[in-house]
Write a protein that holds these residues in place. Structure first.
Motif, PDB file in Angstrom:
ATOM      1  N   ASP A 107       0.871  -1.180   0.000  1.00 33.39           N
ATOM      2  CA  ASP A 107       0.000   0.000   0.000  1.00 33.39           C
ATOM      3  C   ASP A 107       0.902   1.223   0.000  1.00 33.39           C
ATOM      4  O   ASP A 107       1.902   1.259   0.725  1.00 33.39           O
ATOM      5  CB  ASP A 107      -0.890   0.037   1.242  1.00 33.39           C
ATOM      6  N   ILE A 108       0.552   2.227  -0.803  1.00 30.68           N
ATOM      7  CA  ILE A 108       1.350   3.448  -0.905  1.00 30.68           C
ATOM      8  C   ILE A 108       0.460   4.642  -0.583  1.00 30.68           C
ATOM      9  O   ILE A 108      -0.619   4.786  -1.153  1.00 30.68           O
ATOM     10  CB  ILE A 108       1.953   3.611  -2.318  1.00 30.68           C
ATOM     11  N   TYR A 109       0.945   5.474   0.348  1.00 31.95           N
ATOM     12  CA  TYR A 109       0.223   6.680   0.760  1.00 31.95           C
ATOM     13  C   TYR A 109       1.129   7.887   0.536  1.00 31.95           C
ATOM     14  O   TYR A 109       2.331   7.818   0.790  1.00 31.95           O
ATOM     15  CB  TYR A 109      -0.147   6.614   2.251  1.00 31.95           C
ATOM     16  N   GLU A 110       0.534   9.000   0.089  1.00 29.74           N
ATOM     17  CA  GLU A 110       1.297  10.219  -0.108  1.00 29.74           C
ATOM     18  C   GLU A 110       0.660  11.357   0.672  1.00 29.74           C
ATOM     19  O   GLU A 110      -0.553  11.548   0.616  1.00 29.74           O
ATOM     20  CB  GLU A 110       1.370  10.585  -1.590  1.00 29.74           C
ATOM     21  N   THR A 111       1.483  12.093   1.408  1.00 30.68           N
ATOM     22  CA  THR A 111       1.036  13.254   2.170  1.00 30.68           C
ATOM     23  C   THR A 111       1.967  14.417   1.844  1.00 30.68           C
ATOM     24  O   THR A 111       2.932  14.259   1.081  1.00 30.68           O
ATOM     25  CB  THR A 111       1.077  12.989   3.691  1.00 30.68           C
ATOM     26  N   ARG A 127      11.662  12.638  -7.663  1.00 28.37           N
ATOM     27  CA  ARG A 127      12.807  13.469  -7.251  1.00 28.37           C
ATOM     28  C   ARG A 127      12.516  14.280  -5.996  1.00 28.37           C
ATOM     29  O   ARG A 127      13.428  14.822  -5.388  1.00 28.37           O
ATOM     30  CB  ARG A 127      13.220  14.376  -8.391  1.00 28.37           C
ATOM     31  N   THR A 128      11.269  14.338  -5.590  1.00 24.73           N
ATOM     32  CA  THR A 128      10.904  15.106  -4.392  1.00 24.73           C
ATOM     33  C   THR A 128      11.265  14.373  -3.102  1.00 24.73           C
ATOM     34  O   THR A 128      11.232  14.970  -2.028  1.00 24.73           O
ATOM     35  CB  THR A 128       9.397  15.403  -4.387  1.00 24.73           C
ATOM     36  N   VAL A 129      11.627  13.083  -3.179  1.00 26.54           N
ATOM     37  CA  VAL A 129      11.946  12.289  -1.989  1.00 26.54           C
ATOM     38  C   VAL A 129      13.404  12.507  -1.593  1.00 26.54           C
ATOM     39  O   VAL A 129      14.308  12.488  -2.431  1.00 26.54           O
ATOM     40  CB  VAL A 129      11.687  10.785  -2.248  1.00 26.54           C
ATOM     41  N   THR A 188       9.193   4.905   5.384  1.00 25.47           N
ATOM     42  CA  THR A 188       8.843   6.319   5.391  1.00 25.47           C
ATOM     43  C   THR A 188       9.846   7.054   4.518  1.00 25.47           C
ATOM     44  O   THR A 188      11.058   6.994   4.763  1.00 25.47           O
ATOM     45  CB  THR A 188       8.873   6.883   6.827  1.00 25.47           C
ATOM     46  N   LEU A 189       9.339   7.735   3.494  1.00 21.93           N
ATOM     47  CA  LEU A 189      10.175   8.452   2.537  1.00 21.93           C
ATOM     48  C   LEU A 189       9.838   9.942   2.612  1.00 21.93           C
ATOM     49  O   LEU A 189       8.885  10.388   1.972  1.00 21.93           O
ATOM     50  CB  LEU A 189       9.916   7.923   1.123  1.00 21.93           C
ATOM     51  N   PRO A 190      10.579  10.721   3.389  1.00 21.35           N
ATOM     52  CA  PRO A 190      10.240  12.140   3.543  1.00 21.35           C
ATOM     53  C   PRO A 190      10.552  12.943   2.279  1.00 21.35           C
ATOM     54  O   PRO A 190      11.433  12.587   1.502  1.00 21.35           O
ATOM     55  CB  PRO A 190      11.111  12.588   4.710  1.00 21.35           C
ATOM     56  N   ARG A 191       9.811  14.019   2.118  1.00 23.99           N
ATOM     57  CA  ARG A 191      10.063  14.930   0.988  1.00 23.99           C
ATOM     58  C   ARG A 191      11.294  15.781   1.279  1.00 23.99           C
ATOM     59  O   ARG A 191      11.623  16.046   2.425  1.00 23.99           O
ATOM     60  CB  ARG A 191       8.882  15.877   0.788  1.00 23.99           C
ATOM     61  N   SER A 197      10.862  20.824  -1.659  1.00 21.07           N
ATOM     62  CA  SER A 197       9.702  20.347  -2.414  1.00 21.07           C
ATOM     63  C   SER A 197       8.419  20.320  -1.587  1.00 21.07           C
ATOM     64  O   SER A 197       7.359  20.006  -2.108  1.00 21.07           O
ATOM     65  CB  SER A 197       9.971  18.954  -2.981  1.00 21.07           C
ATOM     66  N   ARG A 198       8.528  20.644  -0.295  1.00 16.59           N
ATOM     67  CA  ARG A 198       7.329  20.661   0.547  1.00 16.59           C
ATOM     68  C   ARG A 198       6.490  21.889   0.234  1.00 16.59           C
ATOM     69  O   ARG A 198       7.026  22.966  -0.038  1.00 16.59           O
ATOM     70  CB  ARG A 198       7.713  20.662   2.025  1.00 16.59           C
ATOM     71  N   PRO A 199       5.177  21.738   0.294  1.00 20.15           N
ATOM     72  CA  PRO A 199       4.316  22.888   0.017  1.00 20.15           C
ATOM     73  C   PRO A 199       4.506  23.986   1.068  1.00 20.15           C
ATOM     74  O   PRO A 199       4.717  23.697   2.245  1.00 20.15           O
ATOM     75  CB  PRO A 199       2.899  22.322   0.092  1.00 20.15           C
ATOM     76  N   ARG A 200       4.476  25.217   0.617  1.00 20.55           N
ATOM     77  CA  ARG A 200       4.610  26.356   1.516  1.00 20.55           C
ATOM     78  C   ARG A 200       3.316  27.161   1.455  1.00 20.55           C
ATOM     79  O   ARG A 200       2.655  27.226   0.439  1.00 20.55           O
ATOM     80  CB  ARG A 200       5.732  27.307   1.079  1.00 20.55           C
ATOM     81  N   VAL A 201       3.027  27.809   2.563  1.00 24.69           N
ATOM     82  CA  VAL A 201       1.875  28.700   2.607  1.00 24.69           C
ATOM     83  C   VAL A 201       2.411  30.122   2.482  1.00 24.69           C
ATOM     84  O   VAL A 201       3.313  30.530   3.230  1.00 24.69           O
ATOM     85  CB  VAL A 201       1.089  28.545   3.935  1.00 24.69           C
TER      86      VAL A 201
END
Length: 150
Positions: free
Chosen positions: A46-50, A113-115, A132-135, A139-143
């Motif tokens: 199972d693969i999940y992306e956050t 490439r974001t990992v 667990t493969l962190p970004r 590449s992490r979203p910014r506000v």
């Protein structure tokens, strides 16, 4: 009025195709062969992306956690483990049914490439390998705050 005929439709109107597809999938998994002719099994994943990254949960019941190999090379994550037969010849002789799979389990994933491959973590608990493969930070979203003049 014409009715469309479906060969997979059961008498109650349900469609049996998902069962057939599942059986074909299992057949192809069991028949996959690696170089050298040994059988290689593909563990279900199972693969999940956050926003923080990607999490993989791989079913590897009965595997020795010390024998699970997780390797990241270039942009490819490869996992490999072997589940060995634990029965004696005496137990095999009295067996009525043997359904559990034994052998080499292997799976590879091409990573985006974001990992951040230098921060990959692996945990094995209750027969499930969790990766667990962190970004990467960039590449992490910014506000971005919007300022209103006026």
């Amino acid at each position: 009025m014409l009715n469309r005929w479906n060969p997979f439709e059961l008498s109650n109107g349900a469609v049996a195709l998902p069962l057939v597809a599942k059986e074909f999938d299992q057949l192809f998994r069991e028949l996959s062969v690696r170089q050298g002719g040994a059988r290689e099994l593909v563990p279900p994943t199972d693969i999940y992306e956050t926003a923080e990254g990607i999490t993989l949960q791989v079913d590897l019941p009965g595997h020795d956690p010390k024998a699970i190999e997780v390797k990241v090379e270039n942009d490819t994550l490869t996992l490999k483990s072997e589940r060995k037969v634990e029965r004696s010849d005496k137990e095999k002789d009295g067996a009525h049914r043997l359904e559990r799979s034994f052998g080499v389990y292997a799976r590879s994933f091409v990573l985006p490439r974001t990992v951040d491959t230098s921060k990959v973590e692996a945990r094995y608990e209750n027969g499930v390998l969790t990766l667990t493969l962190p970004r990467r930070d960039e590449s992490r979203p910014r506000v971005v705050e919007v300022k209103v003049n006026g």
